[in-house]
Design an enzyme around this catalytic site. Structure first.
Site, PDB file in Angstrom:
ATOM      1  N   ASP A  11      41.555  38.797  49.291  1.00 14.21           N
ATOM      2  CA  ASP A  11      41.624  39.030  47.839  1.00 14.21           C
ATOM      3  C   ASP A  11      42.867  38.307  47.312  1.00 14.21           C
ATOM      4  O   ASP A  11      43.699  37.834  48.094  1.00 14.21           O
ATOM      5  CB  ASP A  11      41.713  40.540  47.551  1.00 14.21           C
ATOM      6  CG  ASP A  11      41.751  40.848  46.052  1.00 14.21           C
ATOM      7  OD1 ASP A  11      40.997  40.211  45.287  1.00 14.21           O
ATOM      8  OD2 ASP A  11      42.531  41.716  45.637  1.00 14.21           O
ATOM      9  N   SER A  12      42.983  38.263  45.996  1.00 14.34           N
ATOM     10  CA  SER A  12      44.181  37.671  45.392  1.00 14.34           C
ATOM     11  C   SER A  12      45.388  38.597  45.551  1.00 14.34           C
ATOM     12  O   SER A  12      46.525  38.155  45.414  1.00 14.34           O
ATOM     13  CB  SER A  12      43.939  37.448  43.898  1.00 14.34           C
ATOM     14  OG  SER A  12      43.635  38.699  43.289  1.00 14.34           O
ATOM     15  N   CYS A  75      36.790  40.178  46.625  1.00 14.15           N
ATOM     16  CA  CYS A  75      37.275  39.818  45.294  1.00 14.15           C
ATOM     17  C   CYS A  75      36.087  39.300  44.495  1.00 14.15           C
ATOM     18  O   CYS A  75      35.439  38.337  44.908  1.00 14.15           O
ATOM     19  CB  CYS A  75      38.334  38.718  45.436  1.00 14.15           C
ATOM     20  SG  CYS A  75      38.871  37.997  43.878  1.00 14.15           S
ATOM     21  N   ASN A  76      35.792  39.967  43.388  1.00  9.65           N
ATOM     22  CA  ASN A  76      34.639  39.537  42.582  1.00  9.65           C
ATOM     23  C   ASN A  76      34.858  38.153  41.984  1.00  9.65           C
ATOM     24  O   ASN A  76      33.930  37.349  41.908  1.00  9.65           O
ATOM     25  CB  ASN A  76      34.404  40.515  41.427  1.00  9.65           C
ATOM     26  CG  ASN A  76      33.837  41.833  41.890  1.00  9.65           C
ATOM     27  OD1 ASN A  76      32.631  42.026  41.901  1.00  9.65           O
ATOM     28  ND2 ASN A  76      34.696  42.743  42.293  1.00  9.65           N
ATOM     29  N   THR A  77      36.074  37.881  41.551  1.00  2.11           N
ATOM     30  CA  THR A  77      36.345  36.601  40.883  1.00  2.11           C
ATOM     31  C   THR A  77      36.103  35.449  41.856  1.00  2.11           C
ATOM     32  O   THR A  77      35.361  34.503  41.558  1.00  2.11           O
ATOM     33  CB  THR A  77      37.800  36.564  40.373  1.00  2.11           C
ATOM     34  OG1 THR A  77      38.061  37.760  39.639  1.00  2.11           O
ATOM     35  CG2 THR A  77      38.040  35.355  39.492  1.00  2.11           C
ATOM     36  N   GLU A 153      48.002  46.744  40.578  1.00  6.43           N
ATOM     37  CA  GLU A 153      49.060  46.233  41.465  1.00  6.43           C
ATOM     38  C   GLU A 153      50.327  47.095  41.308  1.00  6.43           C
ATOM     39  O   GLU A 153      50.958  47.468  42.297  1.00  6.43           O
ATOM     40  CB  GLU A 153      49.388  44.767  41.127  1.00  6.43           C
ATOM     41  CG  GLU A 153      48.300  43.776  41.519  1.00  6.43           C
ATOM     42  CD  GLU A 153      48.351  43.343  42.990  1.00  6.43           C
ATOM     43  OE1 GLU A 153      49.421  43.405  43.615  1.00  6.43           O
ATOM     44  OE2 GLU A 153      47.284  42.933  43.516  1.00  6.43           O
ATOM     45  N   CYS A 189      35.755  44.405  39.604  1.00  8.07           N
ATOM     46  CA  CYS A 189      36.971  43.786  40.142  1.00  8.07           C
ATOM     47  C   CYS A 189      37.444  44.761  41.190  1.00  8.07           C
ATOM     48  O   CYS A 189      37.510  45.977  40.943  1.00  8.07           O
ATOM     49  CB  CYS A 189      38.027  43.635  39.049  1.00  8.07           C
ATOM     50  SG  CYS A 189      39.657  43.229  39.693  1.00  8.07           S
ATOM     51  N   THR A 190      37.742  44.250  42.380  1.00  2.87           N
ATOM     52  CA  THR A 190      38.043  45.166  43.487  1.00  2.87           C
ATOM     53  C   THR A 190      39.353  45.933  43.282  1.00  2.87           C
ATOM     54  O   THR A 190      39.591  46.927  43.965  1.00  2.87           O
ATOM     55  CB  THR A 190      38.082  44.400  44.826  1.00  2.87           C
ATOM     56  OG1 THR A 190      38.969  43.283  44.703  1.00  2.87           O
ATOM     57  CG2 THR A 190      36.691  43.912  45.200  1.00  2.87           C
ATOM     58  N   HIS A 191      40.179  45.468  42.346  1.00  2.02           N
ATOM     59  CA  HIS A 191      41.389  46.243  42.045  1.00  2.02           C
ATOM     60  C   HIS A 191      41.060  47.580  41.378  1.00  2.02           C
ATOM     61  O   HIS A 191      41.820  48.540  41.504  1.00  2.02           O
ATOM     62  CB  HIS A 191      42.300  45.462  41.090  1.00  2.02           C
ATOM     63  CG  HIS A 191      43.160  44.441  41.766  1.00  2.02           C
ATOM     64  ND1 HIS A 191      42.666  43.237  42.216  1.00  2.02           N
ATOM     65  CD2 HIS A 191      44.490  44.435  42.051  1.00  2.02           C
ATOM     66  CE1 HIS A 191      43.663  42.538  42.760  1.00  2.02           C
ATOM     67  NE2 HIS A 191      44.774  43.246  42.669  1.00  2.02           N
TER      68      HIS A 191
HETATM   69  N1  DGL Z   1      40.554  41.606  42.770  1.00  3.42           N
HETATM   70  C1  DGL Z   1      40.027  40.474  42.111  1.00  3.42           C
HETATM   71  C2  DGL Z   1      38.586  40.687  41.699  1.00  3.42           C
HETATM   72  O1  DGL Z   1      37.884  41.450  42.314  1.00  3.42           O
HETATM   73  C3  DGL Z   1      40.788  39.705  41.085  1.00  3.42           C
HETATM   74  C4  DGL Z   1      42.086  40.102  40.524  1.00  3.42           C
HETATM   75  C5  DGL Z   1      42.836  38.913  39.956  1.00  3.42           C
HETATM   76  O2  DGL Z   1      43.507  38.254  40.739  1.00  3.42           O
HETATM   77  O3  DGL Z   1      42.722  38.652  38.744  1.00  3.42           O
HETATM   78  O4  DGL Z   1      38.097  40.071  40.793  1.00  3.42           O
END
Ligand code: DGL
Length: 265
Positions: A11-12, A75-77, A153, A189-191
């Site tokens: 992930d990011s 990570c979805n993005t 975060e 978004c996984t966050h």
């Molecule tokens: N966790 C990421 C997702 O699922 C992206 C968060 C990010 O870096 O903007 O999309």
């Protein structure tokens, strides 16, 4: 025979920990390497070109170093933009993260669902496609929130975060025309599952939040069903791509998922 090759999750930032949680539940013996591209964070405000150029190369280098049996883009993005590029570049099974529009449409009574993701994710044709295929009879509203990514975060680092900031992220969906009908929100978004309790607390009415973590874990279990795992638990590794301040709360969150070693690579 035991097989020490890890599962690599990517992930990011810390978002993929929501996916790792589900993987740990299903495959407790799996050795884990969790790669956080904090050097490239955030992804959600980047262009498609930037993400598709960055992610395959970055994963290629980490795969060479850690020799995983399978990679999960948690990570979805990155998945909605770069999954095909990663699969083309690497000779390994790669599992992606898909916005959970199908289960959301199955559970919505009002036939109005919200998709809460990053700006980059919610503009993807992939989301149009999932909506058309699985939620054709639903109103599907979308909102991209970089603010909510930053809040997740911060929450994991142990910083104070305000209810108002969480409420603002939800308002981006609920205040759109038709938003008053939404009963189910896809955390695309996984966050976001990491802070689902905060979202539920500030929601103006009861809402159902849906994410894809359990489905991803099941997919990984299926793909590795004929493989052996080590008999004893191995130390999980959290890899960061840039120097990071691992605060005690963040260290505790990583350790709770077995990530007790930290590499900078
Ligand atoms: N966790 C990421 C997702 O699922 C992206 C968060 C990010 O870096 O903007 O999309």
């Amino acid at each position: 025979m035991s097989d020490a090759r890890p599962l690599l999750l990517f992930d990011s930032g810390v978002g993929g920990l929501s996916v790792l949680r589900a993987v740990r539940d299903l495959l407790p013996q799996a050795p884990i390497v969790y790669v956080a591209d904090n050097g490239g964070f955030p992804y959600g405000t980047k262009s498609e070109a930037e993400i598709s150029a960055r992610v395959p190369a970055l994963l290629g280098r980490r795969a060479e170093r850690y020799r995983p049996r399978l990679i999960t883009i948690a990570c979805n993005t990155a998945s909605t933009i770069a999954l095909a590029h990663v699969r083309a570049a690497l000779d390994l099974p790669v599992v992606g993260t898909v916005p959970a529009i199908k289960p959301a449409a199955e559970s919505s009574r009002t036939r109005a669902i919200g998709v809460l993701g990053t700006e980059a994710t919610v503009r993807q044709p992939y989301v149009d496609d999932l909506s058309a295929r699985f939620a054709g009879d639903c109103l599907v509203l979308r909102h991209g929130s970089a603010g909510l990514v930053a809040l997740a975060e911060a929450a994991l680092r142990g910083e104070a975060t305000s209810d108002a900031a969480f409420a603002a992220a939800l308002s981006g969906l609920l205040d759109q025309p038709g938003g008053e009908r939404i009963d189910t929100i896809v955390l695309a978004c996984t966050h976001f599952p990491l802070v689902a309790d905060r979202l539920a607390r500030v929601a103006p009415r009861p809402l159902t939040f849906v994410d894809g973590a359990a489905g991803i874990a099941r997919r990984i279990a299926t793909l590795t069903r004929d493989q052996a795992w080590p008999e004893t638990l191995t130390e999980g590794i959290a890899v960061f791509t840039a120097p990071v301040d691992v605060t005690p709360p963040l260290r505790a969150s990583l350790a709770a998922l077995g990530l007790t070693r930290i590499d900078l690579l």
